[in-house]
Design a protein around this motif. Structure first.
Motif, PDB file in Angstrom:
ATOM      1  N   VAL A  37      -2.319  -3.827   1.292  1.00 38.15           N
ATOM      2  CA  VAL A  37      -4.074  -3.782   0.747  1.00 38.15           C
ATOM      3  C   VAL A  37      -4.501  -4.920   0.253  1.00 38.15           C
ATOM      4  O   VAL A  37      -3.638  -5.424  -0.908  1.00 38.15           O
ATOM      5  CB  VAL A  37      -4.131  -2.439   0.185  1.00 38.15           C
ATOM      6  CG1 VAL A  37      -3.524  -2.369  -1.131  1.00 38.15           C
ATOM      7  CG2 VAL A  37      -5.562  -2.273  -0.231  1.00 38.15           C
ATOM      8  N   ASP A  55      -9.348  -1.309  -3.414  1.00 39.59           N
ATOM      9  CA  ASP A  55      -7.726  -1.493  -3.047  1.00 39.59           C
ATOM     10  C   ASP A  55      -6.832  -0.807  -4.175  1.00 39.59           C
ATOM     11  O   ASP A  55      -5.909  -0.309  -3.782  1.00 39.59           O
ATOM     12  CB  ASP A  55      -7.401  -3.049  -3.091  1.00 39.59           C
ATOM     13  CG  ASP A  55      -7.562  -3.634  -4.296  1.00 39.59           C
ATOM     14  OD1 ASP A  55      -8.533  -3.619  -4.854  1.00 39.59           O
ATOM     15  OD2 ASP A  55      -6.332  -4.048  -4.745  1.00 39.59           O
ATOM     16  N   SER A  58       0.747  -1.458  -0.270  1.00 43.13           N
ATOM     17  CA  SER A  58      -0.192   0.108  -0.084  1.00 43.13           C
ATOM     18  C   SER A  58       0.845   1.225   0.220  1.00 43.13           C
ATOM     19  O   SER A  58       2.189   1.479   0.561  1.00 43.13           O
ATOM     20  CB  SER A  58      -0.967   0.139   1.126  1.00 43.13           C
ATOM     21  OG  SER A  58      -1.638   1.237   1.462  1.00 43.13           O
ATOM     22  N   THR A  74       0.276   3.702   1.949  1.00 41.93           N
ATOM     23  CA  THR A  74       0.000   4.125   3.298  1.00 41.93           C
ATOM     24  C   THR A  74       0.778   3.649   4.241  1.00 41.93           C
ATOM     25  O   THR A  74       1.104   2.597   4.082  1.00 41.93           O
ATOM     26  CB  THR A  74      -1.591   3.648   3.478  1.00 41.93           C
ATOM     27  OG1 THR A  74      -2.648   4.134   2.738  1.00 41.93           O
ATOM     28  CG2 THR A  74      -1.814   4.456   5.033  1.00 41.93           C
ATOM     29  N   ASP A 116     -10.702  -4.987   0.820  1.00 42.16           N
ATOM     30  CA  ASP A 116     -10.832  -3.423   0.598  1.00 42.16           C
ATOM     31  C   ASP A 116     -11.278  -3.476  -1.013  1.00 42.16           C
ATOM     32  O   ASP A 116     -10.526  -3.561  -1.924  1.00 42.16           O
ATOM     33  CB  ASP A 116      -9.780  -2.691   0.636  1.00 42.16           C
ATOM     34  CG  ASP A 116      -9.757  -1.130   0.275  1.00 42.16           C
ATOM     35  OD1 ASP A 116     -10.779  -0.807  -0.303  1.00 42.16           O
ATOM     36  OD2 ASP A 116      -8.791  -0.423   0.811  1.00 42.16           O
ATOM     37  N   HIS A 165      -5.585   2.528  -3.312  1.00 41.96           N
ATOM     38  CA  HIS A 165      -4.726   2.493  -2.028  1.00 41.96           C
ATOM     39  C   HIS A 165      -3.406   1.954  -2.290  1.00 41.96           C
ATOM     40  O   HIS A 165      -2.524   1.776  -1.494  1.00 41.96           O
ATOM     41  CB  HIS A 165      -5.267   1.790  -0.957  1.00 41.96           C
ATOM     42  CG  HIS A 165      -6.757   2.344  -0.388  1.00 41.96           C
ATOM     43  ND1 HIS A 165      -7.603   1.780   0.099  1.00 41.96           N
ATOM     44  CD2 HIS A 165      -7.064   3.781  -0.709  1.00 41.96           C
ATOM     45  CE1 HIS A 165      -8.596   2.672   0.255  1.00 41.96           C
ATOM     46  NE2 HIS A 165      -8.315   3.916  -0.006  1.00 41.96           N
TER      47      HIS A 165
END
Length: 212
Positions: free
Chosen positions: A57, A65, A45, A47, A62, A68
């Protein structure tokens, strides 16, 4: 004769120019897909968690996804270690735009005693060099100084595999194993050694570049 001589000079100059023209980079953009035993587990990810480590992810968890996933650029013309640029990193983390390895609790040498590296954002370092004190997202988030490196990823243009080739502090080179544990990624130098030291459940992964 003068005209012919001048034309030879022009030809020689053009040939010299052609010889000194550097090879063009063959950059590809893609997502880093994680598989285990041939099954797609998810993707790295874009993140970062509270400690400045990249999360994962999964399409199974998700439905959004793709938005992300981390988008990286890879130079397909490079056969040895290189740095991977994270193209969709949050603006707040723009100072550390490379997918890097960051020293774990026991430093930046892997391959024994269950030592491991974190995966976060870093500044750029040179290929083939041991980790050094460089800016990284873990230090930014936690205030703990850790050495790091960026140019250790090897891309196989035939299989699309992306493999960590880490240079230890003593100059020895280890082909790393990538794991997913406690919602973050690690790199270690031996699965058996790691599991003999740590009780955490790890999902061991292979990474490939997915360009479409």
């Amino acid at each position: 004769m003068l005209v012919q001589f001048v034309s030879f000079l022009s030809l020689a100059a053009s040939q010299a120019q052609a010889l000194t023209t550097p090879a063009q980079a063959a950059t590809s953009l893609g997502y880093l897909k994680a598989t285990s035993d041939g099954k797609v587990i998810g993707y790295i990810s874009k993140t970062l968690n509270a400690n400045g480590e990249f999360e994962g992810v999964s399409p199974d968890k998700d439905s959004n996804d793709v938005a992300h996933r981390m988008l990286v650029s890879i130079d397909q013309s490079v056969t040895g270690p290189q740095s991977l640029v994270v193209e969709n990193l949050a603006a707040a983390d723009a100072d550390w735009p490379f997918l890097g390895g960051i020293g774990g609790v026991n430093g930046t040498t892997i391959g024994s005693a269950g030592n491991y590296l974190l995966i976060g954002g870093t500044t750029q370092t040179l290929p083939g060099n041991p980790a050094l004190r460089c800016g990284n997202t873990f230090t930014d988030r936690t205030g703990e100084q850790r050495n790091c490196a960026s140019a250790f990823w090897v891309y196989n243009a035939t299989t699309s595999a992306v493999t960590p080739q880490w240079t230890n502090d003593d100059g020895s080179v280890v082909v790393g194993d990538i794991g997913f544990v406690n919602e973050a990624f690690i790199i270690t130098g031996g699965i058996e050694q790691f599991e003999a030291v740590w009780e955490d459940k790890v999902e061991w992964l292979n990474l490939t570049l997915q360009t479409s």
